[in-house]
Design a protein around this motif. Structure first.
Motif, PDB file in Angstrom:
ATOM      1  N   THR A  23      37.867  33.094  47.275  1.00 17.98           N
ATOM      2  CA  THR A  23      38.945  34.104  46.921  1.00 17.98           C
ATOM      3  C   THR A  23      38.837  35.522  47.470  1.00 17.98           C
ATOM      4  OG1 THR A  23      38.329  34.922  44.659  1.00 17.98           O
ATOM      5  CG2 THR A  23      39.908  32.856  44.863  1.00 17.98           C
ATOM      6  N   HIS A  24      37.559  36.067  47.223  1.00 14.11           N
ATOM      7  CA  HIS A  24      37.365  37.346  47.840  1.00 14.11           C
ATOM      8  C   HIS A  24      35.789  37.542  47.791  1.00 14.11           C
ATOM      9  CE1 HIS A  24      37.424  38.171  43.547  1.00 14.11           C
ATOM     10  NE2 HIS A  24      36.916  39.390  43.810  1.00 14.11           N
ATOM     11  N   ALA A  25      35.318  38.631  48.368  1.00 19.39           N
ATOM     12  CA  ALA A  25      34.051  38.949  48.567  1.00 19.39           C
ATOM     13  C   ALA A  25      33.141  39.449  47.627  1.00 19.39           C
ATOM     14  CB  ALA A  25      33.721  39.837  49.858  1.00 19.39           C
ATOM     15  N   LEU A  77      30.465  39.810  44.447  1.00 19.67           N
ATOM     16  CA  LEU A  77      29.406  39.193  44.309  1.00 19.67           C
ATOM     17  C   LEU A  77      29.779  37.910  43.116  1.00 19.67           C
ATOM     18  CD1 LEU A  77      26.672  41.374  45.005  1.00 19.67           C
ATOM     19  CD2 LEU A  77      27.293  39.430  46.344  1.00 19.67           C
ATOM     20  N   ASP A  78      30.388  38.494  42.213  1.00 20.06           N
ATOM     21  CA  ASP A  78      30.661  37.776  41.176  1.00 20.06           C
ATOM     22  C   ASP A  78      31.614  36.504  41.476  1.00 20.06           C
ATOM     23  OD1 ASP A  78      32.770  39.615  41.345  1.00 20.06           O
ATOM     24  OD2 ASP A  78      33.563  38.955  39.207  1.00 20.06           O
ATOM     25  N   HIS A  79      31.978  36.428  42.909  1.00 21.40           N
ATOM     26  CA  HIS A  79      32.556  35.249  43.270  1.00 21.40           C
ATOM     27  C   HIS A  79      32.061  34.677  44.577  1.00 21.40           C
ATOM     28  CE1 HIS A  79      36.513  36.415  40.884  1.00 21.40           C
ATOM     29  NE2 HIS A  79      35.746  37.171  40.694  1.00 21.40           N
ATOM     30  N   SER A  80      31.158  35.375  45.269  1.00 23.64           N
ATOM     31  CA  SER A  80      30.673  34.960  46.451  1.00 23.64           C
ATOM     32  C   SER A  80      28.992  34.834  46.519  1.00 23.64           C
ATOM     33  CB  SER A  80      31.006  35.870  47.703  1.00 23.64           C
ATOM     34  OG  SER A  80      30.136  37.011  47.386  1.00 23.64           O
ATOM     35  N   GLY A 108      42.262  34.358  41.577  1.00 16.62           N
ATOM     36  CA  GLY A 108      40.948  35.282  41.932  1.00 16.62           C
ATOM     37  C   GLY A 108      41.212  36.766  41.233  1.00 16.62           C
ATOM     38  N   ASP A 109      40.647  37.536  41.691  1.00 13.80           N
ATOM     39  CA  ASP A 109      40.748  38.880  41.098  1.00 13.80           C
ATOM     40  C   ASP A 109      42.035  39.498  41.689  1.00 13.80           C
ATOM     41  OD1 ASP A 109      38.523  38.342  39.728  1.00 13.80           O
ATOM     42  OD2 ASP A 109      37.429  39.693  40.651  1.00 13.80           O
ATOM     43  N   ILE A 110      42.867  40.204  40.597  1.00 14.70           N
ATOM     44  CA  ILE A 110      44.269  40.481  41.175  1.00 14.70           C
ATOM     45  C   ILE A 110      44.482  41.940  40.717  1.00 14.70           C
ATOM     46  CG2 ILE A 110      45.515  38.396  41.541  1.00 14.70           C
ATOM     47  CD1 ILE A 110      46.602  39.079  38.821  1.00 14.70           C
ATOM     48  N   GLY A 161      40.262  47.855  40.260  1.00 17.40           N
ATOM     49  CA  GLY A 161      40.864  46.932  41.225  1.00 17.40           C
ATOM     50  C   GLY A 161      41.558  45.765  40.475  1.00 17.40           C
ATOM     51  N   HIS A 162      41.580  45.716  39.461  1.00 11.66           N
ATOM     52  CA  HIS A 162      41.998  44.564  38.584  1.00 11.66           C
ATOM     53  C   HIS A 162      43.394  45.030  37.674  1.00 11.66           C
ATOM     54  CE1 HIS A 162      38.473  42.116  38.583  1.00 11.66           C
ATOM     55  NE2 HIS A 162      37.745  43.188  38.598  1.00 11.66           N
ATOM     56  N   ALA A 163      44.266  44.351  37.678  1.00 17.28           N
ATOM     57  CA  ALA A 163      45.306  44.388  36.994  1.00 17.28           C
ATOM     58  C   ALA A 163      44.841  45.049  35.512  1.00 17.28           C
ATOM     59  CB  ALA A 163      46.483  43.291  36.922  1.00 17.28           C
ATOM     60  N   VAL A 190      40.679  32.925  32.501  1.00 19.18           N
ATOM     61  CA  VAL A 190      39.302  32.904  32.802  1.00 19.18           C
ATOM     62  C   VAL A 190      38.930  34.491  33.179  1.00 19.18           C
ATOM     63  CG1 VAL A 190      39.773  30.551  33.522  1.00 19.18           C
ATOM     64  CG2 VAL A 190      39.760  32.566  35.263  1.00 19.18           C
ATOM     65  N   HIS A 191      37.878  34.525  33.524  1.00 16.08           N
ATOM     66  CA  HIS A 191      37.310  35.828  34.160  1.00 16.08           C
ATOM     67  C   HIS A 191      37.543  36.965  33.260  1.00 16.08           C
ATOM     68  CE1 HIS A 191      36.731  39.135  36.949  1.00 16.08           C
ATOM     69  NE2 HIS A 191      35.958  38.300  37.796  1.00 16.08           N
ATOM     70  N   GLY A 192      37.096  36.959  31.861  1.00 16.77           N
ATOM     71  CA  GLY A 192      37.415  37.822  30.829  1.00 16.77           C
ATOM     72  C   GLY A 192      36.449  37.706  29.772  1.00 16.77           C
TER      73      GLY A 192
HETATM   74 ZN    ZN Z   1      35.597  39.219  39.745  1.00 23.32          ZN
END
Ligand code: ZN
Ligand code: ZN
Ligand code: ZN
Ligand code: ZN
Ligand code: ZN
Lengths: 642, 642
Positions: free
Chosen positions: A243-245, A247-250, A353-355, A584-586, A608-610
């Protein structure tokens, strides 16, 4: 004959029946998700206006036409003819001919001028020389990442083509199962921030979505070893979507190539480059901190080699029963809300992803408009009941205030920031504030990978907010080139000079104070009472950033300056400020708005992701407000949707 | 040296330090969950009273002592000496010497008399002859299943011992993972009745619990192909646990051996034999109906060969991090509530299997008392809000009434029944009713496998209700031997005779009228207006039984009587009655009571094995009444508990 070959034969017949009889088709092949049509008459094909577009919509495939190698004009003469066709203002910096595919890669400062209106200039090129042009942008700020990736891909062209052919046949294989289900397995990122990793599975296909690390907890990695993921063998995964670069995703994506994965990674082009930059740095940091890196840099190259870049809005077959479409997520460069259409109208899942929901200076807000979507997997970083953030306008005002205060007392402003995303947003704020005189003009030092990340941003202006893109594109007013910005490339010596000097702003990685040059800066300016440390991004639990934010002022500093790695405690004397509107997060409001205005409204949401309380709060709020089924999954659970 | 060998060496040293120095230990081995100690002094060992028991509790292992083969007295002389020790009343029917293990298997009508008080007679035998005696019961009614299984196991002794040694080493392997989790994956039986199959998994171990078919839906089998189950290879499953022999729990268990599974099945001894009976019949039925059987009968033998029987209450290591204990479930012969203790006090899960909460004539009610239990997986067959059933007393009264009515009008009573469980319960009701004169004495014809199943019941009286056991045991008043019971073994001819004859009762399989001799009986007596068809058990959705119960009276009968399989429609003229208190399943009240009185009360309950509305109703009721977290899972989901 395999079913793929039969399919290709049928497609070839259909294509032949659709095109004028004087245009030959010498071969039809899959390369990744694209159908490649080889012809001995590339010039005639190009003369037919929108023939390719018509074919694509008729066959419901992405189509590329390539000249048969033996009808190409020789590169030397082709080069001349091409340069005649392209306007001089396009700023062509490189032409690279690949006889194997008949492609010529044109690198230019202004790709739009190479493409022409509706691709007219490209067609003109093919008509003249037969070669198929492919255009890439010359980075306006030199980026070693972009040029390394491009050179690497050039060098690996043969293997890459083999990979693409193999992937293409995989994607278009015959469906084997007559069963129907859609499942999501959580491998990480549930009731926590970090180690994002999910498996989306159908009877036919298994897709890994993200594969990150967990900041502040190196040993907590995604549960890749369970049989639903790689435990049953790496080849059980058909495709990877990033979803994006961040590190917590890639971070651990290259690791799966070490485990034997040999399939495609779908992501956007900027995410591919940023992933290369960030994961190589991740290995670097591990090495510097004496940790065993989980994989070698060779695996990062494998990841890049296996990446199939997609643009926002491209509807792409990535498996016999799955179509993927990326949409702008507003979070960082190239970040994508990933929409999966499964089966023939069977089910639709969107991974946020992160939005970021609202527009920022860098990006348009996240897209939440889909043809269909039944289940949304939603990030919840700021999902907590009190996680309403200051408006960015107010935040900018506050940041400007803090900077002016520091400047007035002759102090410095130290801002830990992710290299990617928040740094560039802050740069845009600072550039404007200085340009408009809201803060005095002063040096803004960029340390860590911020400069390089900024260069990558300006290589892909199409992924930036409309007006910013225009400034970089048409008006040559690239704000990232403002003279106040200084790239720290002189190491400790330069940092010492800055520390000894007058008022300035320092933007440095890592964003959560978990290592990187920010640790040096703390040693250099941490005890300057008149200076300020300003947090502008989310600080995860367990990170030093979070602890400093919470008031810790004795921080362990491993002095790498030459006294044998002795561990010191540093008494932090700077003012600590948090200006939280730049995330960068809503925020909570943004997350609710994203769901409220989502079209169509999903039936189910997985939060998720919280942190645990954030996902619980958001899950319960969405349930009560919108009467949808909501969940706060744990890691290692599987949800079935159909 | 492997960690298992090191472990065995340590155990050997510890044993030697615990026993008198004049007793030798020549080897220590694992065989399945047991630790086998070989000695050259079996007689001295036997003289030491409860030495073995003390060792077992000291080492926390199940221990078996075996004589070294070369110290055994020759079988001929041993036979004589053994027969001198055992009281004549014990009714020994067979002695079988196995020189390889030093075991002598003694088959006797009264095993208790071979064992003696606290095993005194057994010890006496060892003291005299050195051989280790093992006792089995002589079936009081000849059972071909029991004798086939025993003969088969005798014949496969060598391979079985190899299996046990391998399994023993597997169970006692070193734990590899430093992670912790406990998960349940649902492969079937969720929001439906049938195809029971679950995977209980930890980082170390994966256990398959049940593997059944779905009555009335042959193509709906457990999702064995997903990676969490066998998709990652059959060897990824460490152990199989079978709660009871009904086909909706056992039918597809042999299939996994076809898929390459080669590990143990833990179940009770009667369940092993019943599984053999029912699965072989299942293959038979498939063949007769022209369906391709999912596996060959060879696979049933594999399943039996790999079965490690456990008794109720035995706490058994089945993996490095899992202990299994079976408890009486009150449902059918050998049925077990399966309790898993995971890790060292980490977590406890109980799978109810199918249960009956109250005492019945056949069985004591289900056990719901455990040292610890956090999660309960609960059957919900009668979990619906209206699924309160008549008390068995009332049901018996009603059944007696129905029978008397039929008898008065010279009619017959046709009862479709599962061969296993409900048939024997009804037999007990009928035997008493006739003995006490509540119904006239008349023939009770037992068709299908009911006779054979009854024979198996009387082979394992320890698994029956106390007073019934005593009647079979001590008083030689075996109710199953009442003279009214007639085994239909003369095929269609005998059935025709019965149909042409006077009042009688016919108990016949299949229980849900899905094939088997009940179909013949429908043809023979279905049009007799004065006769009655009485349903005494659960009829699953989609079965012919359910349809007849709902009033269908035109039923397709495939006339196997010789006219080439022509399909007829039979006009059913019998009265249709349902007497529902005989179910082998707890009713809604029973399920609530099971949970209410459960000790300790579980934190979470997964409601499975019930129609969609039943599991939803029960889940919601348990949540509201007991304030526990309850779930009505779907198939193919995974829940994480720790
Ligand atoms: Zn993230
Ligand atoms: Zn991110
Ligand atoms: Zn490769
Ligand atoms: Zn059952
Ligand atoms: Zn059942």
């Amino acid at each position: 004959m395999s079913s793929v070959d039969r399919q290709l034969e049928e497609l070839e017949a259909e294509i032949k029946s659709e095109i004028p009889s004087d245009i030959s088709v010498s071969a039809v092949k899959y390369e990744g998700p694209e159908l490649v049509v080889y012809t001995r008459d590339p010039k005639k094909f190009a003369q037919q206006g929108d023939l390719i577009r018509r074919l694509a919509s008729k066959l419901r495939k992405r189509i590329t036409v390539r000249p048969d190698p033996d009808v190409l004009s020789p590169p030397e003469s082709a080069r001349e003819q091409i340069m005649e066709v392209i306007p001089e203002d396009a700023g062509v910096t490189d032409l690279d001919f690949h006889a194997d595919t008949g492609e010529v890669v044109i690198e230019a400062a202004k790709p739009g001028m190479v493409i022409g209106r509706h691709g007219s200039t490209l067609r003109e090129i093919t008509k003249k020389v037969g070669w198929t042009p492919e255009v890439v942008r010359t980075p306006p700020i030199e980026s070693s990442t972009v040029s390394n990736v491009r050179n690497f891909l050039k060098q690996e062209r043969d293997e890459r083509r083999q990979i693409l052919e193999r992937v293409g046949r995989q994607i278009h294989r015959e469906e084997m199962s007559n069963d129907e289900y859609v499942r999501i397995t959580t491998l990480g990122c549930c009731r926590e921030v970090g180690r994002a990793a999910f498996v989306l599975s159908t009877p036919e296909t298994r897709i890994l979505i993200d594969c990150g690390d967990k900041p502040g907890a190196e040993d907590e990695v995604p549960y890749l070893q369970v049989p639903e993921a790689l435990g049953a063998g790496a080849t059980n995964i058909d495709a990877v979507v990033l979803t994006h670069a961040h590190l917590d995703h890639s971070a651990l994506l290259p690791l799966i190539f070490k485990y034997g994965y040999d399939g495609p990674i779908y992501t956007t082009e900027p995410t591919r480059d940023l992933m290369g930059l960030l994961t190589l740095d991740y290995l670097d940091v591990a090495a510097k901190e004496g940790r065993a890196p989980p994989y070698e840099s060779e695996m990062v190259r494998e990841a890049i080699k296996h990446t199939i870049p997609l643009e926002y809005g491209d509807v792409t077959d990535i498996a016999p029963d799955v179509k993927l479409t990326f949409h702008n997520a507003g979070h960082i460069l190239g970040s994508a809300v990933s929409h999966f259409h499964i089966g023939d109208g069977l089910y639709n899942v969107a991974f946020s992803g992160d939005i970021h929901y609202k527009d920022t200076r860098l990006f348009n807000g996240a897209v939440n408009d889909f043809p269909r979507v039944e289940t949304l997997v939603l990030e919840s970083t700021y999902g907590g009941r009190n996680d309403y953030q200051t408006d960015q306008e107010d935040s900018e005002r506050k940041l400007i205030e803090v900077i002016n205060e520091a400047h007035d007392q002759d102090g410095k402003v130290l801002i830990p920031a992710f290299a990617v995303g928040r740094s560039q947003e802050i740069m845009l704020v600072l550039e404007e504030a200085m340009r408009k005189g809201k803060i005095p003009s002063m040096p803004v030092h960029l340390d860590g990978m911020i400069w390089e990340a900024t260069a990558i941003h300006s290589t892909y202006p199409e992924y930036l907010r409309d007006d910013l893109r225009d400034r970089i594109f048409h008006e040559d007013e690239n704000p990232f080139l403002a003279e106040e910005f200084n790239h720290i490339d002189g190491g400790e010596e330069e940092r010492q000079e800055v520390a000894d000097g007058g008022p300035c702003i320092i933007l440095s990685t890592s964003g959560m104070v978990e290592g990187g040059p920010i640790m040096s800066w703390l040693r250099h300016v941490g005890s300057q009472e008149d200076s300020k440390m300003v947090f502008v991004g989310y600080q995860a639990q367990g990170t030093l950033g979070r602890r400093i934010q919470n008031g810790w002022d004795e921080i362990p500093i491993n002095d790498r300056g030459g006294n044998g790695g002795r561990s010191n405690t540093l008494k932090l004397k700077m003012d600590i400020e948090t200006v939280d509107g730049f995330s960068g997060h809503a925020d909570r409001q943004g997350l609710e708005d994203f769901v409220r205005t989502m079209n169509p409204r999903p039936e189910k949401v997985l939060c998720v992701h919280g942190d645990e309380s954030s996902v619980q709060d958001l899950s319960s709020a969405l349930y009560h407000e919108f009467n949808m089924r909501t969940f706060a999954p744990k890691n290692l659970e599987t949800f079935r949707f159909k």
